[in-house]
Design a protein around this motif. Sequence first.
Motif, PDB file in Angstrom:
ATOM      1  N   GLY A 137      69.555  57.290  12.266  1.00 20.96           N
ATOM      2  CA  GLY A 137      70.824  57.182  12.982  1.00 20.96           C
ATOM      3  C   GLY A 137      71.069  58.231  14.041  1.00 20.96           C
ATOM      4  N   LEU A 138      70.059  59.033  14.381  1.00 18.01           N
ATOM      5  CA  LEU A 138      70.249  60.052  15.412  1.00 18.01           C
ATOM      6  C   LEU A 138      70.632  59.391  16.731  1.00 18.01           C
ATOM      7  CD1 LEU A 138      70.008  63.110  16.076  1.00 18.01           C
ATOM      8  CD2 LEU A 138      67.642  62.653  16.755  1.00 18.01           C
ATOM      9  N   GLU A 139      71.768  59.771  17.284  1.00 17.10           N
ATOM     10  CA  GLU A 139      72.311  59.098  18.465  1.00 17.10           C
ATOM     11  C   GLU A 139      71.437  59.260  19.698  1.00 17.10           C
ATOM     12  OE1 GLU A 139      75.332  56.534  19.869  1.00 17.10           O
ATOM     13  OE2 GLU A 139      74.867  57.291  17.858  1.00 17.10           O
ATOM     14  N   ALA A 140      70.673  60.353  19.765  1.00 16.88           N
ATOM     15  CA  ALA A 140      69.832  60.602  20.936  1.00 16.88           C
ATOM     16  C   ALA A 140      68.805  59.499  21.147  1.00 16.88           C
ATOM     17  CB  ALA A 140      69.127  61.951  20.797  1.00 16.88           C
ATOM     18  N   TYR A 141      68.363  58.838  20.080  1.00 13.31           N
ATOM     19  CA  TYR A 141      67.377  57.769  20.216  1.00 13.31           C
ATOM     20  C   TYR A 141      67.924  56.608  21.044  1.00 13.31           C
ATOM     21  CZ  TYR A 141      64.085  59.638  16.747  1.00 13.31           C
ATOM     22  OH  TYR A 141      63.156  60.396  16.082  1.00 13.31           O
ATOM     23  N   LYS A 142      69.177  56.300  20.857  1.00 15.42           N
ATOM     24  CA  LYS A 142      69.769  55.142  21.534  1.00 15.42           C
ATOM     25  C   LYS A 142      69.625  55.262  23.046  1.00 15.42           C
ATOM     26  CE  LYS A 142      74.186  52.690  22.036  1.00 15.42           C
ATOM     27  NZ  LYS A 142      75.592  52.630  21.580  1.00 15.42           N
ATOM     28  N   TRP A 143      69.973  56.417  23.587  1.00 20.07           N
ATOM     29  CA  TRP A 143      69.918  56.596  25.039  1.00 20.07           C
ATOM     30  C   TRP A 143      68.484  56.768  25.516  1.00 20.07           C
ATOM     31  CZ3 TRP A 143      74.450  55.090  26.270  1.00 20.07           C
ATOM     32  CH2 TRP A 143      75.541  55.384  25.452  1.00 20.07           C
ATOM     33  N   ALA A 144      67.655  57.453  24.740  1.00 15.79           N
ATOM     34  CA  ALA A 144      66.274  57.686  25.155  1.00 15.79           C
ATOM     35  C   ALA A 144      65.470  56.386  25.165  1.00 15.79           C
ATOM     36  CB  ALA A 144      65.625  58.702  24.226  1.00 15.79           C
ATOM     37  N   ILE A 145      65.603  55.567  24.126  1.00 19.22           N
ATOM     38  CA  ILE A 145      64.875  54.298  24.063  1.00 19.22           C
ATOM     39  C   ILE A 145      65.373  53.344  25.138  1.00 19.22           C
ATOM     40  CG2 ILE A 145      64.472  52.254  22.630  1.00 19.22           C
ATOM     41  CD1 ILE A 145      64.475  54.123  20.199  1.00 19.22           C
ATOM     42  N   GLY A 146      66.667  53.294  25.331  1.00 21.54           N
ATOM     43  CA  GLY A 146      67.228  52.424  26.366  1.00 21.54           C
ATOM     44  C   GLY A 146      66.778  52.805  27.758  1.00 21.54           C
ATOM     45  N   ASP A 147      66.541  54.087  27.992  1.00 20.97           N
ATOM     46  CA  ASP A 147      66.122  54.549  29.314  1.00 20.97           C
ATOM     47  C   ASP A 147      64.624  54.401  29.524  1.00 20.97           C
ATOM     48  OD1 ASP A 147      67.015  56.058  31.808  1.00 20.97           O
ATOM     49  OD2 ASP A 147      65.416  57.371  31.104  1.00 20.97           O
ATOM     50  N   ALA A 148      63.818  54.551  28.456  1.00 24.31           N
ATOM     51  CA  ALA A 148      62.361  54.566  28.600  1.00 24.31           C
ATOM     52  C   ALA A 148      61.722  53.185  28.535  1.00 24.31           C
ATOM     53  CB  ALA A 148      61.752  55.463  27.519  1.00 24.31           C
ATOM     54  N   PHE A 149      62.321  52.257  27.790  1.00 23.20           N
ATOM     55  CA  PHE A 149      61.713  50.945  27.574  1.00 23.20           C
ATOM     56  C   PHE A 149      62.459  49.874  28.380  1.00 23.20           C
ATOM     57  CE2 PHE A 149      60.345  53.383  23.978  1.00 23.20           C
ATOM     58  CZ  PHE A 149      59.097  52.881  23.655  1.00 23.20           C
ATOM     59  N   GLN A 150      61.693  49.062  29.104  1.00 23.58           N
ATOM     60  CA  GLN A 150      62.279  47.965  29.867  1.00 23.58           C
ATOM     61  C   GLN A 150      62.704  46.826  28.943  1.00 23.58           C
ATOM     62  OE1 GLN A 150      62.869  48.100  33.176  1.00 23.58           O
ATOM     63  NE2 GLN A 150      62.055  50.192  33.159  1.00 23.58           N
ATOM     64  N   GLU A 151      61.820  46.436  28.031  1.00 22.18           N
ATOM     65  CA  GLU A 151      62.116  45.392  27.055  1.00 22.18           C
ATOM     66  C   GLU A 151      61.735  45.903  25.673  1.00 22.18           C
ATOM     67  OE1 GLU A 151      60.040  41.873  28.128  1.00 22.18           O
ATOM     68  OE2 GLU A 151      61.339  41.404  29.832  1.00 22.18           O
ATOM     69  N   VAL A 152      62.678  45.852  24.745  1.00 25.30           N
ATOM     70  CA  VAL A 152      62.427  46.386  23.417  1.00 25.30           C
ATOM     71  C   VAL A 152      63.393  45.766  22.419  1.00 25.30           C
ATOM     72  CG1 VAL A 152      64.001  48.348  23.712  1.00 25.30           C
ATOM     73  CG2 VAL A 152      62.088  48.528  22.119  1.00 25.30           C
ATOM     74  N   ASP A 153      62.920  45.611  21.196  1.00 23.12           N
ATOM     75  CA  ASP A 153      63.782  45.207  20.084  1.00 23.12           C
ATOM     76  C   ASP A 153      63.987  46.463  19.236  1.00 23.12           C
ATOM     77  OD1 ASP A 153      63.788  42.418  20.807  1.00 23.12           O
ATOM     78  OD2 ASP A 153      61.743  42.317  20.032  1.00 23.12           O
ATOM     79  N   TYR A 154      65.185  46.999  19.304  1.00 26.31           N
ATOM     80  CA  TYR A 154      65.455  48.283  18.668  1.00 26.31           C
ATOM     81  C   TYR A 154      66.553  48.161  17.625  1.00 26.31           C
ATOM     82  CZ  TYR A 154      67.348  53.024  18.118  1.00 26.31           C
ATOM     83  OH  TYR A 154      67.833  54.198  17.606  1.00 26.31           O
ATOM     84  N   GLY A 155      66.205  48.549  16.414  1.00 24.90           N
ATOM     85  CA  GLY A 155      67.193  48.625  15.342  1.00 24.90           C
ATOM     86  C   GLY A 155      67.119  49.986  14.693  1.00 24.90           C
ATOM     87  N   ARG A 156      68.168  50.382  14.048  1.00 20.67           N
ATOM     88  CA  ARG A 156      68.136  51.662  13.359  1.00 20.67           C
ATOM     89  C   ARG A 156      68.638  51.535  11.928  1.00 20.67           C
ATOM     90  NH1 ARG A 156      72.606  55.262  16.686  1.00 20.67           N
ATOM     91  NH2 ARG A 156      74.451  53.994  16.268  1.00 20.67           N
ATOM     92  N   LEU A 157      68.087  52.386  11.090  1.00 15.03           N
ATOM     93  CA  LEU A 157      68.435  52.418   9.685  1.00 15.03           C
ATOM     94  C   LEU A 157      69.246  53.690   9.447  1.00 15.03           C
ATOM     95  CD1 LEU A 157      66.208  51.429   6.730  1.00 15.03           C
ATOM     96  CD2 LEU A 157      67.444  53.601   6.637  1.00 15.03           C
ATOM     97  N   VAL A 158      70.518  53.510   9.173  1.00 17.34           N
ATOM     98  CA  VAL A 158      71.437  54.638   9.020  1.00 17.34           C
ATOM     99  C   VAL A 158      71.664  54.896   7.536  1.00 17.34           C
ATOM    100  CG1 VAL A 158      73.714  55.552   9.582  1.00 17.34           C
ATOM    101  CG2 VAL A 158      72.554  54.009  11.189  1.00 17.34           C
ATOM    102  N   LYS A 159      71.418  56.110   7.110  1.00 20.44           N
ATOM    103  CA  LYS A 159      71.643  56.483   5.719  1.00 20.44           C
ATOM    104  C   LYS A 159      73.105  56.860   5.501  1.00 20.44           C
ATOM    105  CE  LYS A 159      66.912  58.160   5.115  1.00 20.44           C
ATOM    106  NZ  LYS A 159      66.038  59.337   4.873  1.00 20.44           N
ATOM    107  N   ILE A 160      73.653  56.408   4.385  1.00 17.48           N
ATOM    108  CA  ILE A 160      75.025  56.706   4.015  1.00 17.48           C
ATOM    109  C   ILE A 160      74.994  57.780   2.928  1.00 17.48           C
ATOM    110  CG2 ILE A 160      77.192  55.777   3.111  1.00 17.48           C
ATOM    111  CD1 ILE A 160      76.209  53.010   4.092  1.00 17.48           C
ATOM    112  N   TYR A 161      75.685  58.878   3.185  1.00 17.27           N
ATOM    113  CA  TYR A 161      75.639  60.016   2.270  1.00 17.27           C
ATOM    114  C   TYR A 161      76.913  60.117   1.440  1.00 17.27           C
ATOM    115  CZ  TYR A 161      71.521  61.701   4.767  1.00 17.27           C
ATOM    116  OH  TYR A 161      70.271  61.820   5.322  1.00 17.27           O
ATOM    117  N   GLY A 162      76.741  60.630   0.233  1.00 15.41           N
ATOM    118  CA  GLY A 162      77.853  60.911  -0.654  1.00 15.41           C
ATOM    119  C   GLY A 162      77.578  62.186  -1.428  1.00 15.41           C
TER     120      GLY A 162
END
Length: 295
Positions: free
Chosen positions: A137-162
């Motif tokens: 879930g690191l937010e930096a990936y969203k902008w970096a992947i969107g800027d570097a890849f022209q076409e990509v299927d990107y999903g993220r797995l976010v851990k929920i902490y307690g």
Amino acid sequence: MQRTSADKRANIIGCLVEGNSVGSTTRITGAAKNTILRVLEEVGEASSNYLHESMTDLPCKRLELDEIWSFCGSKEKTKKRTKKQTVGDVWTWIAVCAETKLIPSYYIGDRSSLAAMAFCHDLAPRLAGRVQITSDGLEAYKWAIGDAFQEVDYGRLVKIYGKDDAGRDIVTGIRKEAVFGNPDEALTSTSYVERQNLTVRMQNRRFTRKTNAFSKKLENHGHAMALHFMNYNFARKHKTLKTTPAIAAGVSEKIWKTDDIIEMTESYFQAKEDAEFEAAFAERMQKPRINPKSF
């Protein structure tokens, strides 16, 4: 100056890639500490260059991204508290192919958005086609992947902490999110790259927690990581694949041995020396000739 024999260099490399520290390698091989560091520097530089040039047009279809923590000189909190002149926290960004287990790209830096950008922009040109990428879930990936890849299927797995009964942070669940394209939710996972993080910690002594084997110089840390990924991709059989990731990805036709890594290193420095000589010779020949003074 006497050159370290190929057999001794092979023994040094074999110790380092199996998780031995520089100190234990001196005791096992009988080589001096400076000799081991020199071998590490040479092999690390050559390995970094070889990985950069060979990891192109890769057939990877599904990648998992993550970053693993270490430190150089001292931890960041110690550096701030004592104002030590050290590097502090160091993060190694890693991409792993879920199918071939290949490491097509890695990046050593901090955990900032700029580091994420540099990592993703190095990764994207190495791939032959469209890929599905999963990260945490690191937010930096969203902008970096969107800027570097022209076409990509990107999903993220976010851990929920307690919190557990003792008040410690624990993972209580996960949430899968589609960010770009149309990622397959069933394949949205970071299991392989997290297992790769364990491999790094097991095979590279500099990452072992609660020891004094951590890197003291960032340059040596980089050389150690280049050697690790070179050995992992080309020389270490993957238990699931029964071969090396480089063969599975079509990057290599054989399982490398330590002797092959040494030969690659020697070829790299010979080519580097020849290029430097040719450049110096060309520069000298281009200078205008100065006629001597007459007597």
